[in-house]
Design a protein around this motif. Structure first.
Motif, PDB file in Angstrom:
ATOM      1  N   LEU A  46       0.835  -1.209   0.000  1.00 43.48           N
ATOM      2  CA  LEU A  46       0.000   0.000   0.000  1.00 43.48           C
ATOM      3  C   LEU A  46       0.867   1.255   0.000  1.00 43.48           C
ATOM      4  N   SER A  47       0.465   2.232  -0.769  1.00 42.75           N
ATOM      5  CA  SER A  47       1.125   3.548  -0.802  1.00 42.75           C
ATOM      6  C   SER A  47       0.059   4.635  -0.740  1.00 42.75           C
ATOM      7  N   GLU A  48       0.353   5.661   0.008  1.00 38.30           N
ATOM      8  CA  GLU A  48      -0.577   6.789   0.140  1.00 38.30           C
ATOM      9  C   GLU A  48       0.194   8.083  -0.120  1.00 38.30           C
ATOM     10  N   ILE A  49      -0.238   8.808  -1.128  1.00 39.20           N
ATOM     11  CA  ILE A  49       0.433  10.036  -1.551  1.00 39.20           C
ATOM     12  C   ILE A  49      -0.551  11.196  -1.381  1.00 39.20           C
ATOM     13  N   PRO A  50      -0.202  12.197  -0.566  1.00 39.27           N
ATOM     14  CA  PRO A  50      -1.105  13.357  -0.421  1.00 39.27           C
ATOM     15  C   PRO A  50      -1.128  14.173  -1.714  1.00 39.27           C
ATOM     16  N   VAL A  51      -2.305  14.607  -2.085  1.00 35.79           N
ATOM     17  CA  VAL A  51      -2.460  15.406  -3.313  1.00 35.79           C
ATOM     18  C   VAL A  51      -2.960  16.819  -3.009  1.00 35.79           C
ATOM     19  N   ASP A  52      -3.019  17.179  -1.747  1.00 36.42           N
ATOM     20  CA  ASP A  52      -3.447  18.534  -1.401  1.00 36.42           C
ATOM     21  C   ASP A  52      -2.243  19.479  -1.440  1.00 36.42           C
ATOM     22  N   SER A  77       3.555  23.554  -2.521  1.00 37.32           N
ATOM     23  CA  SER A  77       3.758  22.537  -3.565  1.00 37.32           C
ATOM     24  C   SER A  77       2.617  21.528  -3.548  1.00 37.32           C
ATOM     25  N   ARG A  78       2.634  20.674  -4.588  1.00 34.56           N
ATOM     26  CA  ARG A  78       1.584  19.656  -4.721  1.00 34.56           C
ATOM     27  C   ARG A  78       2.150  18.495  -5.555  1.00 34.56           C
ATOM     28  N   PHE A  79       1.665  17.278  -5.222  1.00 31.99           N
ATOM     29  CA  PHE A  79       2.014  16.108  -6.026  1.00 31.99           C
ATOM     30  C   PHE A  79       1.019  16.027  -7.177  1.00 31.99           C
ATOM     31  N   THR A  80       1.495  16.389  -8.351  1.00 24.47           N
ATOM     32  CA  THR A  80       0.616  16.382  -9.529  1.00 24.47           C
ATOM     33  C   THR A  80       0.517  15.005 -10.191  1.00 24.47           C
ATOM     34  N   ASP A  81       1.506  14.146  -9.955  1.00 25.04           N
ATOM     35  CA  ASP A  81       1.489  12.779 -10.518  1.00 25.04           C
ATOM     36  C   ASP A  81       1.766  11.816  -9.378  1.00 25.04           C
ATOM     37  N   PRO A  82       0.727  11.394  -8.625  1.00 21.28           N
ATOM     38  CA  PRO A  82       0.946  10.522  -7.467  1.00 21.28           C
ATOM     39  C   PRO A  82       1.635   9.212  -7.810  1.00 21.28           C
ATOM     40  N   ALA A  83       1.310   8.616  -8.946  1.00 23.94           N
ATOM     41  CA  ALA A  83       1.932   7.331  -9.317  1.00 23.94           C
ATOM     42  C   ALA A  83       3.424   7.519  -9.533  1.00 23.94           C
ATOM     43  N   LEU A  84       3.817   8.617 -10.206  1.00 21.59           N
ATOM     44  CA  LEU A  84       5.227   8.882 -10.412  1.00 21.59           C
ATOM     45  C   LEU A  84       5.920   9.183  -9.096  1.00 21.59           C
TER      46      LEU A  84
END
Length: 348
Positions: free
Chosen positions: A64-70, A96-103
């Motif tokens: 499992l991986s959880e990436i914040p996108v806020d 800043s923001r994670f625009t590509d969570p999978a990457l």
């Protein structure tokens, strides 16, 4: 909008816990949040992936991986040295923001524990370190070629623009799926002693301007007082001149009144003299007429007595004398008085 790190009740700093995992026998249920991208990999194959996803999984076979996108804020405070070897402190904030969570999940370890839902590592610290080093590098590239006076005079705009351009063009951030949304430079400040020294000329100039304003205000006050005094003196001179004219006019009026009174008195005296003269003439004429009349009457009376005997005249005289004598209560005749009278009567 959250920050990269937070403090718990014990005062220690740890990563945020976002995944909500419910445990059941031999299986688990994960419920994601609206600001987190959850990725479920099993046997090297992505089974579930999405923002706000909820699914069942087996803990022994699930990755499992959880990436914040806020949007996340990263406050920075670092030191730099200008071209003239002066230390300054730069305070800024990155959003800043994670625009590509999978990457991002492929480049940074965002894996979470399937039992607790916590990150196994510190991925946000890695991202924060990457952003901090990159932002500092771009800020230092600008400050090291700029002297302190120019840096403080131009303000925070050049540093903000340099950091924003550098982060936007950073290939590593793009390969990690991170986009810097905003750069805010709060302050650029030198050391306290140097800052006070730099503030001294401005303070002296401001103090000089304040002193100049004070002196000008005092000069204006003195000038106004002088104008007021001159006006008062001019008013007093004008009042004295008018008073002098008034006194002179009063003297002229008094002299004119005296002349008029004297002329009136002279006219009255002349009139009174003429009246007295006429009255005297009338009285003299009256006296003359009365005297003439009395003389004529006396002459006529004497003419009437011319042929009368002396005895008759004496008797008449005695009669008139008796009529004009005062009242006599008693009369005593002595022989001495009667003897001459009787002698004269006997002779006649």
């Amino acid at each position: 909008m959250s920050t990269y790190r937070h403090s718990d009740d014990n005062g220690t700093t740890e990563e945020s816990l976002m995944a909500d995992i419910t445990r059941y026998p031999f299986t688990r249920h994960l419920r994601g949040s609206a600001t987190a991208h959850v990725q479920h990999v099993r046997n090297g194959r992505t089974v579930h992936a999405g923002t706000g996803a909820s699914f069942w999984f087996r803990p022994l076979s699930a990755v499992l991986s959880e990436i914040p996108v806020d949007d996340r804020e990263l406050p920075l405070l670092f030191h730099a040295r200008t071209a003239d070897f002066q230390d300054v402190t730069v305070q800024m904030t990155l959003t800043s923001r994670f625009t590509d969570p999978a990457l991002a999940a492929a480049r940074v370890d965002f894996s979470i524990d399937p039992e607790t839902g916590r990150w196994r590592g510190t991925p946000l610290d890695q991202v924060a370190g990457l952003l901090t080093e990159s932002a500092q590098q771009h800020a230092l590239d600008l400050l090291t070629v700029t002297d302190l006076t120019t840096t403080l005079t131009r303000g925070v705009t050049p540093v903000r623009e340099a950091v924003a351009r550098g982060l936007a063009a950073d290939a590593r951030l793009a390969e990690t799926g991170i986009a810097v949304i905003d750069v805010r430079v709060v302050a650029i400040r030198p050391e306290p002693e140097l800052e006070r020294a730099l503030q001294t000329p401005t303070r002296e100039q401001v103090q000089q301007q304040a002193d100049r304003a004070t002196y000008e205000r005092r000069a204006n006050a003195v000038e106004r007082e002088r104008s007021i005094s001159e006006n008062e003196l001019a008013n007093q001179i004008e009042l004295a001149r008018r008073e002098e004219e008034l006194v002179g006019q009063r003297g002229v009026n008094a002299r004119r009144e005296a002349e008029q009174a004297a002329a009136a008195a002279e006219v009255a005296s002349e009139a009174q003299a003429r009246r007295d003269e006429r009255a005297a003439a009338v009285r003299a004429q009256t006296q003359r007429v009365l005297g003439a009349a009395a003389a004529e009457a006396k002459e006529a009376e004497l003419a009437a007595y011319a042929g009368v005997a002396p005895e008759v005249l004496v008797a008449q005289a005695v009669q008139q004398l008796a009529a004009n004598l005062p009242r006599i209560e008693s009369l005593v005749l002595t022989p001495d008085l009667l003897a001459p009278v009787l002698a004269k009567l006997g002779a006649r």
